[in-house]
Design a protein around this motif. Structure first.
Motif, mmCIF file in Angstrom:
data_model
loop_
_atom_site.group_PDB
_atom_site.id
_atom_site.type_symbol
_atom_site.label_atom_id
_atom_site.label_comp_id
_atom_site.label_asym_id
_atom_site.label_seq_id
_atom_site.Cartn_x
_atom_site.Cartn_y
_atom_site.Cartn_z
ATOM 1 N N ALA A 242 0.762 -1.221 -0.079
ATOM 2 C CA ALA A 242 -0.066 0.039 -0.073
ATOM 3 C C ALA A 242 1.085 1.348 -0.156
ATOM 4 C CB ALA A 242 -0.890 -0.101 1.122
ATOM 5 N N PRO A 243 1.722 1.503 1.007
ATOM 6 C CA PRO A 243 2.533 2.449 0.757
ATOM 7 C C PRO A 243 3.481 2.770 -0.588
ATOM 8 C CG PRO A 243 2.918 1.526 2.811
ATOM 9 C CD PRO A 243 2.136 0.616 2.002
ATOM 10 N N SER A 244 3.829 1.923 -1.023
ATOM 11 C CA SER A 244 4.420 1.864 -2.346
ATOM 12 C C SER A 244 3.588 2.348 -3.463
ATOM 13 C CB SER A 244 5.221 0.685 -2.798
ATOM 14 O OG SER A 244 6.153 0.298 -1.622
ATOM 15 N N LEU A 245 2.300 1.759 -3.376
ATOM 16 C CA LEU A 245 1.337 2.043 -4.300
ATOM 17 C C LEU A 245 0.941 3.666 -4.301
ATOM 18 C CD1 LEU A 245 -1.056 -1.189 -4.309
ATOM 19 C CD2 LEU A 245 0.830 -0.547 -6.058
ATOM 20 N N ASN A 246 0.798 4.146 -2.947
ATOM 21 C CA ASN A 246 0.329 5.524 -2.691
ATOM 22 C C ASN A 246 1.574 6.336 -3.688
ATOM 23 O OD1 ASN A 246 -1.705 5.647 -1.293
ATOM 24 N ND2 ASN A 246 -0.735 5.316 0.647
ATOM 25 N N GLN A 306 -4.254 4.100 -0.460
ATOM 26 C CA GLN A 306 -4.060 2.773 -0.717
ATOM 27 C C GLN A 306 -4.321 2.060 0.782
ATOM 28 O OE1 GLN A 306 -4.621 1.270 -3.496
ATOM 29 N NE2 GLN A 306 -4.705 2.996 -4.656
ATOM 30 N N ARG A 307 -3.649 2.481 1.653
ATOM 31 C CA ARG A 307 -3.677 1.981 3.235
ATOM 32 C C ARG A 307 -5.239 1.741 3.637
ATOM 33 N NH1 ARG A 307 0.206 5.948 5.959
ATOM 34 N NH2 ARG A 307 -1.127 7.382 4.939
ATOM 35 N N TRP A 308 -5.835 2.681 3.512
ATOM 36 C CA TRP A 308 -7.327 2.687 4.010
ATOM 37 C C TRP A 308 -8.015 2.000 2.663
ATOM 38 C CZ3 TRP A 308 -8.432 3.472 8.732
ATOM 39 C CH2 TRP A 308 -7.768 4.178 9.578
#
Length: 363
Positions: A242-246, A306-308
């Motif tokens: 998720a952090p990388s996709l952000n 993306q995390r949420w």
């Protein structure tokens, strides 16, 4: 500027200057937003629990809720207890993990390709699973859900690997556009193969058409335990990405500047989609619209983070899937309507409503 700050700019919010005392500053606003999103997670968990209880209670045989509740906690060996523990609870558990798998794989596909219309089938995963089932029925005479499962998962895995290899062939790095084109090519070949086998083997077609409608009926605990490890690993990979996709949502160059290994992120994302969608499709058959609609529903509530988005997708999808399964039993009583048919009827108007309310963008 941080990824979170850019993401907030992407949503269209206008933060007040830090010197302004009256409105809350960005840190306070982020804390309040996180608190609201956490409450939303709790509300979704509560809704999932209610839907799960309805799924255990409602079926082709009319059982009072009080009796269902009693044998749920105190199985006494009666016929009611057998129905609840041997059929309805496994069906509900399979529905929960399949919903999680489809919702997360859809969110991953849309993030990886930056395509708001992407779903797990774009990489050929769903049709690869269907090809595995066609192969199992047509050439090995397999006729059980557990027997289909391994062939379906193997077909999904092979199709995904072939798509990724084709998308990464040559000197250039794999890109979303190359993956989509490779997925379309592999899908066309698999569709032709399936059609040929089913036309040549009418008995295989008769069995396959029930599987391809998508259903949770007849799924027992052995199916649940087989797919659970794959879905858990895919879930962990999706949340870790998720952090990388952000960062990648800001563009590949910005992502690299923020320290993201773009190639590795896409490769791990494809593996996660394969595990999630492959296991989910193998367990319940192709179920339409869950992977496409649920990420948009989650994005409408929590925005592009993306995390949420992953967390909400993992909760909204099983609610929608189990709710559709219960609705299919209500509409088709004393029989039932396959859940894949119900999700198609529900998902299409929901998706059209989302299209009308807002632009389908990723940021």
């Amino acid at each position: 500027m941080s990824v979170e700050a850019k993401a907030e700019i992407g949503t269209g919010t206008d933060d007040p200057p830090a010197a302004t005392a009256a409105p809350p500053g960005p840190p306070a606003r982020r804390a309040a937003t996180a608190a609201l999103r956490s409450l939303g997670i709790l509300a979704a968990l509560g809704a999932l629990l209610v839907i799960a209880l309805l799924s255990i209670w409602w079926g082709s045989r009319d059982i009072p809720f009080s009796s269902t509740w009693d044998v749920l906690w105190h199985p006494d060996g009666s016929q009611t207890a057998v129905i609840i523990h041997e059929y309805r609870i496994p069906r509900t558990l399979v529905g929960i993990v399949v919903g999680i798998a489809l919702g997360l794989s859809g969110a991953l596909m849309q993030a990886l390709t930056r395509n708001p219309l992407a779903d797990p089938g774009l990489l050929g995963v769903s049709l690869g699973a269907s090809t595995g089932v066609v192969f199992a029925i047509g050439f090995f005479g397999v006729a059980t859900a557990l027997g289909y499962l391994w062939f379906a998962f193997a077909g999904a895995a092979i199709a995904t690997v072939v798509v990724y290899l084709l998308g990464s062939a040559g000197r250039s790095l794999v890109t979303p556009d190359r993956l989509v084109v490779a997925g379309a090519a592999v899908t066309a070949v698999l569709w032709a193969f399936n059609s040929a086998v089913l036309l040549l083997k009418p008995r295989a077609f008769d069995q396959f058409r029930f599987w391809t409608a998508g259903s949770l009926a007849g799924r027992r605990m052995d199916v649940f335990w087989v797919v659970l490890p794959f879905i858990v690993v895919g879930l962990l990979l999706a949340l870790a990405l998720a952090p990388s996709l952000n960062a990648l949502a800001l563009g590949e160059e910005m992502g690299r500047a923020l320290g993201v290994n773009v190639g590795r992120t896409r490769a791990i994302g494809v593996i996660a989609v394969m595990l999630l969608c492959g296991a989910g499709t193998a367990a319940a058959g192709p179920i339409a619209f869950i992977g496409l609609v649920v990420p948009h529903m989650a994005r409408f509530v929590v925005g592009p983070d993306q995390r949420w988005l992953m967390a909400y997708s993992a909760l909204i999808a099983p609610i929608l899937l189990l709710g559709s399964d219960v609705l299919g039993r209500v509409i088709g009583a004393p029989g039932e309507l396959q859940v894949g048919i119900v999700t198609a009827f529900i998902g299409a108007p929901v998706f059209l409503a989302l299209c009308r309310r807002r632009k389908l963008v990723m940021l």
